[in-house]
Design a protein around this motif. Structure first.
Motif, mmCIF file in Angstrom:
data_model
loop_
_atom_site.group_PDB
_atom_site.id
_atom_site.type_symbol
_atom_site.label_atom_id
_atom_site.label_comp_id
_atom_site.label_asym_id
_atom_site.label_seq_id
_atom_site.Cartn_x
_atom_site.Cartn_y
_atom_site.Cartn_z
ATOM 1 N N PRO A 156 77.353 51.086 -12.171
ATOM 2 C CA PRO A 156 77.790 49.882 -12.889
ATOM 3 C C PRO A 156 79.133 49.352 -12.423
ATOM 4 C CG PRO A 156 78.111 51.837 -14.243
ATOM 5 C CD PRO A 156 77.394 52.297 -13.009
ATOM 6 N N ASP A 157 79.398 48.092 -12.806
ATOM 7 C CA ASP A 157 80.709 47.454 -12.668
ATOM 8 C C ASP A 157 81.175 47.312 -11.219
ATOM 9 O OD1 ASP A 157 80.835 47.331 -15.465
ATOM 10 O OD2 ASP A 157 81.668 49.345 -15.560
ATOM 11 N N GLN A 158 80.256 46.968 -10.333
ATOM 12 C CA GLN A 158 80.627 46.679 -8.954
ATOM 13 C C GLN A 158 80.742 45.167 -8.763
ATOM 14 O OE1 GLN A 158 81.126 49.378 -6.520
ATOM 15 N NE2 GLN A 158 81.251 50.243 -8.582
ATOM 16 N N ASP A 159 81.537 44.748 -7.801
ATOM 17 C CA ASP A 159 81.704 43.319 -7.545
ATOM 18 C C ASP A 159 80.468 42.723 -6.861
ATOM 19 O OD1 ASP A 159 84.244 43.250 -8.643
ATOM 20 O OD2 ASP A 159 85.213 43.762 -6.750
ATOM 21 N N ILE A 160 79.851 43.526 -5.997
ATOM 22 C CA ILE A 160 78.729 43.020 -5.207
ATOM 23 C C ILE A 160 77.535 43.974 -5.328
ATOM 24 C CG2 ILE A 160 77.900 42.456 -2.879
ATOM 25 C CD1 ILE A 160 80.765 41.690 -2.151
ATOM 26 N N TYR A 161 76.370 43.400 -5.621
ATOM 27 C CA TYR A 161 75.125 44.162 -5.645
ATOM 28 C C TYR A 161 74.106 43.482 -4.739
ATOM 29 C CZ TYR A 161 76.545 46.827 -9.820
ATOM 30 O OH TYR A 161 77.184 47.658 -10.701
ATOM 31 N N HIS A 162 73.139 44.269 -4.267
ATOM 32 C CA HIS A 162 72.003 43.726 -3.531
ATOM 33 C C HIS A 162 70.713 44.278 -4.122
ATOM 34 C CE1 HIS A 162 75.177 42.807 -0.606
ATOM 35 N NE2 HIS A 162 74.357 41.873 -0.163
ATOM 36 N N LEU A 163 69.651 43.507 -4.036
ATOM 37 C CA LEU A 163 68.352 43.900 -4.570
ATOM 38 C C LEU A 163 67.629 44.749 -3.526
ATOM 39 C CD1 LEU A 163 66.219 43.749 -6.791
ATOM 40 C CD2 LEU A 163 65.404 41.608 -5.766
ATOM 41 N N TRP A 164 67.648 46.061 -3.734
ATOM 42 C CA TRP A 164 67.031 46.982 -2.780
ATOM 43 C C TRP A 164 65.518 46.801 -2.736
ATOM 44 C CZ3 TRP A 164 69.024 49.647 1.033
ATOM 45 C CH2 TRP A 164 68.306 50.681 1.624
ATOM 46 N N ASP A 165 64.941 46.437 -3.873
ATOM 47 C CA ASP A 165 63.483 46.276 -3.950
ATOM 48 C C ASP A 165 63.029 44.850 -3.638
ATOM 49 O OD1 ASP A 165 62.795 48.908 -4.483
ATOM 50 O OD2 ASP A 165 63.124 48.681 -6.638
ATOM 51 N N PHE A 236 71.782 52.185 2.759
ATOM 52 C CA PHE A 236 71.958 53.016 1.562
ATOM 53 C C PHE A 236 71.230 54.338 1.761
ATOM 54 C CE2 PHE A 236 70.543 54.266 -2.776
ATOM 55 C CZ PHE A 236 71.812 54.521 -3.305
ATOM 56 N N GLU A 237 71.979 55.423 1.622
ATOM 57 C CA GLU A 237 71.449 56.776 1.780
ATOM 58 C C GLU A 237 70.677 56.931 3.080
ATOM 59 O OE1 GLU A 237 69.275 57.632 -1.810
ATOM 60 O OE2 GLU A 237 71.115 58.072 -2.947
ATOM 61 N N GLY A 238 71.263 56.410 4.161
ATOM 62 C CA GLY A 238 70.702 56.587 5.494
ATOM 63 C C GLY A 238 69.576 55.642 5.857
ATOM 64 N N GLU A 239 69.196 54.739 4.944
ATOM 65 C CA GLU A 239 68.119 53.783 5.208
ATOM 66 C C GLU A 239 68.673 52.368 5.212
ATOM 67 O OE1 GLU A 239 63.832 52.302 3.311
ATOM 68 O OE2 GLU A 239 64.914 54.004 2.431
ATOM 69 N N LYS A 240 68.145 51.521 6.116
ATOM 70 C CA LYS A 240 68.553 50.117 6.179
ATOM 71 C C LYS A 240 67.402 49.225 5.730
ATOM 72 C CE LYS A 240 72.015 50.346 9.900
ATOM 73 N NZ LYS A 240 72.383 49.851 11.245
ATOM 74 N N ARG A 241 67.751 48.201 4.930
ATOM 75 C CA ARG A 241 66.762 47.209 4.494
ATOM 76 C C ARG A 241 67.409 45.833 4.430
ATOM 77 N NH1 ARG A 241 61.927 48.110 2.030
ATOM 78 N NH2 ARG A 241 62.140 46.319 0.633
ATOM 79 N N GLU A 242 66.557 44.811 4.590
ATOM 80 C CA GLU A 242 67.007 43.447 4.356
ATOM 81 C C GLU A 242 66.937 43.183 2.851
ATOM 82 O OE1 GLU A 242 68.274 41.317 6.733
ATOM 83 O OE2 GLU A 242 68.160 43.194 7.870
ATOM 84 N N CYS A 243 68.048 42.775 2.276
ATOM 85 C CA CYS A 243 68.116 42.619 0.816
ATOM 86 C C CYS A 243 68.697 41.265 0.432
ATOM 87 C CB CYS A 243 68.991 43.723 0.211
ATOM 88 S SG CYS A 243 68.408 45.403 0.508
ATOM 89 N N LEU A 244 68.337 40.827 -0.767
ATOM 90 C CA LEU A 244 68.912 39.621 -1.340
ATOM 91 C C LEU A 244 70.110 39.989 -2.200
ATOM 92 C CD1 LEU A 244 65.594 37.832 -2.360
ATOM 93 C CD2 LEU A 244 67.097 37.214 -0.462
ATOM 94 N N LYS A 245 71.140 39.192 -2.124
ATOM 95 C CA LYS A 245 72.381 39.463 -2.847
ATOM 96 C C LYS A 245 72.279 38.963 -4.295
ATOM 97 C CE LYS A 245 77.363 38.490 -2.564
ATOM 98 N NZ LYS A 245 78.413 37.753 -1.804
ATOM 99 N N LYS A 246 72.885 39.720 -5.214
ATOM 100 C CA LYS A 246 72.993 39.268 -6.603
ATOM 101 C C LYS A 246 73.977 38.101 -6.647
ATOM 102 C CE LYS A 246 74.200 40.993 -11.239
ATOM 103 N NZ LYS A 246 75.369 40.105 -11.553
#
Length: 511
Positions: A156-165, A236-246
């Protein structure tokens, strides 16, 4: 010629050897719904309104439009209404080449629900923006981005998030649907209906990495350039994905990552966006201008300086000079961002973002800089779309002495099922006969006639249509009451200026 059982004639000079590009902004009520027919006769649907809506009382206007346009109520398809392969006049389901869901908001996607269930239609491909609402039962909500899936970082409470799914592949979408066949989520229910009725359907995530929609690129005279959504590579945790930003709250994030097309055909450019908002316009302009400054911040600072210069009479000459210098610097910065963004987004015709809502940036509208803006909005809604300030900004930031603003809502003087007066008596008569029917077959007959009339009404009135061969361009709306025997449409023509190398609109006294 013959059309819908009626015979008539056309002058030879009215007919072309080549099919024109046709873009129909259907009056689907609150929401968006665009029907596009390419010169190669492919059919693309971009959004379909809210259909019947949560409470089942909606008009389902895109479905009705397709019923009328392709005469689906009379179409005989094997397995539907007791039709068999041996039935005279049997046909295959009508192909819809693309169903594009710009983003998962009910007033954009739920109109597809009955379209996908219609066995007289075959949907070949569904394109989406990678965001899918799903059940949160049994999950740690602190690790999720609302009901859209896992977020990174999952704290919680981060400035930037991305949608991993973010759903990136056909397999990911197919697997998600297979796990949610009984989902109560309306978006998943809509996708499930598509899969059940079209077992071979493909799902395609669209983002800027694709550049164009499938074959609408290169030597194809019709190009559909993808300008959004924008993904970012996240590890994230050794895996790369294309994600959409919150981008903000759930609605701002879903809307802000709408699929945005820039259509190119000949000289004409048309911008087809979903529900872009202030936050997403900042994000998009920042990406295309390569400038860290935000349009919204610069707009606010410029406004503050102008207000101070106008209202503060105690300012010294030196202070006033300094404020004017600061104002000039900020204005230059904003103009530069607008100019760079305009290089990708400027168009001749723009579908207004978010139905004419106020949550738009003046500077982003200036970057779009169209001659004509088309607004899709509804009659019975609480948003007061199109908003007065948005209408003012559309006009102010468009080009030409007299920019054009069209509205599906304003093109119809009544609610979509409050019929023009010429239909009223007929409708009342059909309704009376339907209510007086003594057999199921008789009632179904009158109900069929009623639905056909409703289909026709939705298709004819309120719709804004664009027709072009890539040089000549007209934008038209059907008149509810004809001006004369030969004038049933309100038509506006865009003309190409060879010297300026751009389209212009010249006011015509006939309008």
């Amino acid at each position: 010629m013959k059309c819908r059982g009626n015979e008539g004639w056309l002058k030879e000079e009215w007919v072309t050897d080549k099919r024109m590009l046709e873009i129909n902004f259907v009056d689907i009520g609150q929401g968006d719904g665009c029907h596009l027919v390419t010169p190669d006769d492919e059919i693309i649907l971009i959004d379909a309104g809210e259909g019947v809506g949560f409470d089942g009382s909606g008009g389902d206007n895109m479905s009705r439009f397709l019923n009328w346009r392709y005469n689906l109520r009379y179409r005989k398809v094997t397995g539907v209404d007791d039709v068999t392969d041996a039935t005279v006049g049997v046909k295959k389901p009508k192909d819809i080449d693309y169903a594009i869901i710009s983003h998962p908001d009910l007033d954009h996607y739920y109109g597809f629900h009955n379209i996908f269930k219609n066995k007289k239609l075959k949907i070949k491909k569904i394109c989406h923006n990678g965001i899918v609402e799903r059940s949160t039962q049994g999950i740690d909500k602190n690790t999720w981005m609302y009901d859209l899936g896992r977020k990174v970082p999952p704290i919680p409470d981060q400035d930037i998030y991305h949608l991993w799914d973010t759903v990136l592949t056909d397999k990911e979408m197919q697997d998600l649907i297979a796990k949610n066949l009984k989902s109560g989520k309306y978006y998943l229910k809509t996708l499930v209906s598509a899969k059940e009725n079209n077992p071979d359907i493909k799902f395609d995530f669209l983002d800027i990495s694709k550049e164009h929609l499938d074959h609408y690129r290169g030597n194809n005279p019709l190009k559909l350039e993808i300008l959004a959504p924008i993904t970012e590579t996240i590890e994230f945790e050794g895996e790369k994905r294309e994600c959409l930003k919150k981008l903000g709250n759930e609605g701002e994030t879903k809307n802000g990552h709408s699929i945005v097309f820039k259509l190119h055909y000949g000289k004409l450019k048309v911008l087809l966006g979903g529900d872009l908002n202030t936050k997403s316009q900042d994000y998009i302009a920042q990406y295309y201008s390569k400038d860290d400054n935000l349009m919204s911040d610069l707009e606010k600072e410029i406004y503050k300086l102008r207000q101070k210069l106008v209202s503060d009479n105690s300012l010294s000459v030196e202070k006033r000079r300094k404020l004017n210098q600061d104002l000039e610097v900020l204005s230059i910065q904003l103009d530069l961002i607008v100019s760079k963004t305009r290089g990708r987004f400027q168009c001749d015709i723009a579908k207004a973002c978010h139905h004419g809502a106020s949550d738009v940036l003046d500077s982003f509208l200036s970057a779009i800089n169209p001659i004509a803006t088309i607004i899709s909005s509804g009659d019975n809604e609480s948003h007061s779309h199109p908003r007065p300030d948005a209408l003012g900004s559309f006009g102010k930031n468009s080009r030409g002495k007299r920019p054009l603003i069209f509205s599906t809502e304003l093109a119809r003087s009544t609610n979509e099922f409050s019929y023009p007066i010429k239909f009223y008596a007929l409708l009342k008569k059909i309704e009376e006969r339907m209510n007086a029917a003594t057999t199921k077959k008789e009632r179904e007959h009158y109900e069929f006639r009623m639905n056909r009339l409703r289909d026709s009404n939705v298709a004819k009135y309120g719709m804004i249509t664009v027709r072009t061969d890539g040089t000549q361009v007209i934008i038209a709306q059907k008149l509810e009451k004809k001006r004369s025997d030969g004038q049933k449409w309100d038509i506006y023509e865009l003309t190409w200026n060879n010297k300026l190398e751009e389209y212009e609109y010249h006011a015509n006294s006939n309008h």
